[in-house]
Enzyme design. Sequence first.
Site, mmCIF file in Angstrom:
data_model
loop_
_atom_site.group_PDB
_atom_site.id
_atom_site.type_symbol
_atom_site.label_atom_id
_atom_site.label_comp_id
_atom_site.label_asym_id
_atom_site.label_seq_id
_atom_site.Cartn_x
_atom_site.Cartn_y
_atom_site.Cartn_z
ATOM 1 N N GLU A 69 -2.143 -0.996 -9.027
ATOM 2 C CA GLU A 69 -3.587 -1.123 -8.767
ATOM 3 C C GLU A 69 -4.228 0.204 -8.391
ATOM 4 O O GLU A 69 -3.736 0.906 -7.515
ATOM 5 C CB GLU A 69 -3.827 -2.147 -7.646
ATOM 6 C CG GLU A 69 -5.289 -2.381 -7.354
ATOM 7 C CD GLU A 69 -5.518 -3.421 -6.274
ATOM 8 O OE1 GLU A 69 -6.698 -3.669 -5.944
ATOM 9 O OE2 GLU A 69 -4.535 -3.988 -5.748
ATOM 10 N N LYS A 79 -13.821 -8.343 -6.344
ATOM 11 C CA LYS A 79 -14.318 -8.487 -4.980
ATOM 12 C C LYS A 79 -15.833 -8.627 -5.104
ATOM 13 O O LYS A 79 -16.512 -7.651 -5.467
ATOM 14 C CB LYS A 79 -13.954 -7.265 -4.127
ATOM 15 C CG LYS A 79 -12.445 -7.106 -3.932
ATOM 16 C CD LYS A 79 -12.113 -5.815 -3.211
ATOM 17 C CE LYS A 79 -10.607 -5.677 -3.047
ATOM 18 N NZ LYS A 79 -10.225 -4.344 -2.502
ATOM 19 N N LYS A 91 0.874 -1.175 0.000
ATOM 20 C CA LYS A 91 0.000 0.000 0.000
ATOM 21 C C LYS A 91 0.911 1.225 0.000
ATOM 22 O O LYS A 91 1.639 1.482 0.971
ATOM 23 C CB LYS A 91 -0.894 0.008 1.243
ATOM 24 C CG LYS A 91 -1.866 -1.164 1.333
ATOM 25 C CD LYS A 91 -3.079 -0.933 0.454
ATOM 26 C CE LYS A 91 -4.148 -1.987 0.705
ATOM 27 N NZ LYS A 91 -5.378 -1.739 -0.071
ATOM 28 N N ASP A 116 -9.743 -1.675 -9.384
ATOM 29 C CA ASP A 116 -10.448 -2.232 -8.229
ATOM 30 C C ASP A 116 -11.729 -1.429 -8.010
ATOM 31 O O ASP A 116 -12.790 -1.782 -8.507
ATOM 32 C CB ASP A 116 -9.512 -2.178 -7.019
ATOM 33 C CG ASP A 116 -10.141 -2.690 -5.730
ATOM 34 O OD1 ASP A 116 -11.338 -3.023 -5.723
ATOM 35 O OD2 ASP A 116 -9.439 -2.745 -4.699
ATOM 36 N N ASP A 143 -0.716 -0.852 -4.476
ATOM 37 C CA ASP A 143 -2.106 -0.413 -4.512
ATOM 38 C C ASP A 143 -2.151 1.027 -4.028
ATOM 39 O O ASP A 143 -1.719 1.322 -2.913
ATOM 40 C CB ASP A 143 -2.952 -1.316 -3.608
ATOM 41 C CG ASP A 143 -4.432 -0.965 -3.638
ATOM 42 O OD1 ASP A 143 -4.829 -0.089 -4.432
ATOM 43 O OD2 ASP A 143 -5.195 -1.584 -2.880
#
Length: 357
Positions: free
Chosen positions: A214, A263, A165, A239, A189
Amino acid sequence: MKIELRRAELFDVRLTFRQPMHTAISTLAERQTTILRLTDQEGRIGYGEGVAFDTPWYTAETQASLRALSPLLYRLLSAQPLSAPADVTERFRSIQGNQMAKAMFDGAVYELFAQAQEQSLASYLGGDEKTAIPCGKALGRSSAVATVEAVGQALADGFGRIKLKLAPTDTHILEHVRAAFPQAPLMFDANGSFQSADLPVLQTWDTFSLVMMEQLFPANDWLRHQQAASLLKTPLCLDESIQTTQDAALMQTLQAGHIVNIKPARLGGLTTALEVRQMSPYWLGGMFESGIGRRQTLAFATLPGLAYPIDMAGTDQYFVEDLLEHDYVVENGSIRYQEHPVSLERLHRLSQSRLIL
């Protein structure tokens, strides 16, 4: 076979992280989540999880909005018997957005239909529950030294992909990690935290041989994702941008990304997730959900076609206490799906409130 719903209960649950999770734009020490328990006319029970966050930093939904909408969703769902799980998507078609609220009911209905067929959820979806599912490790934002140490441990544990992250100011962290592990399968991400002014940063990071980047920009910023995809060699993964099958099609049309992080909760449930997996290379992400949500994601992961290891550490790694009677454990970089039952004692003890819809 038809299923008629008889009862719906919502549990407001709070789970404590073993260690705070730092993303590019948020820090989580505690996870508030909503657990749905649906009971049908035969007494079968299906569980779903509403995984929106307390605040709308990830999507516009929150725990409060999810619970407020639930009585309406249950009325729509229980008005007539259900012939198939896909009926959930059809019944909710008039409701705009609110994908995580919809997914909570969708997951519980899928569990009911699997039980009615005397199958595990994985088998009902068409997956192979004997498969060993390859896992990646998502690491929260931290110092360069701590990140290097965490990456080294993840590699030693056999994880096949490491997700960092990172924010636009974190070039030094990526430099330290790549210097320490030149061949590690790294990605990052951004959780939508980059802006146009950060494109030079991304071009620098493009030289670090990353597996993917991402969600660089906010969810609805298709043009900047398109621009970045045309400038960078590293594949882009979307995402938050992908909430419907139409979004997945738009990504392809605009060439704004190459990979989808599926997801089911973000897509409104398993029915839409099953459609999206046919449209693009994909892998599965996590939402810092309880074992109930993870159980359903793992069932989906038993299907063939995963392009990359999923974001799924063991449930024993996230929370001090989880809601299943047994933890999911990663061994040698992979995890196996099992129908671990819900611990009713923990569900009731960790619930702040219970609402009958």
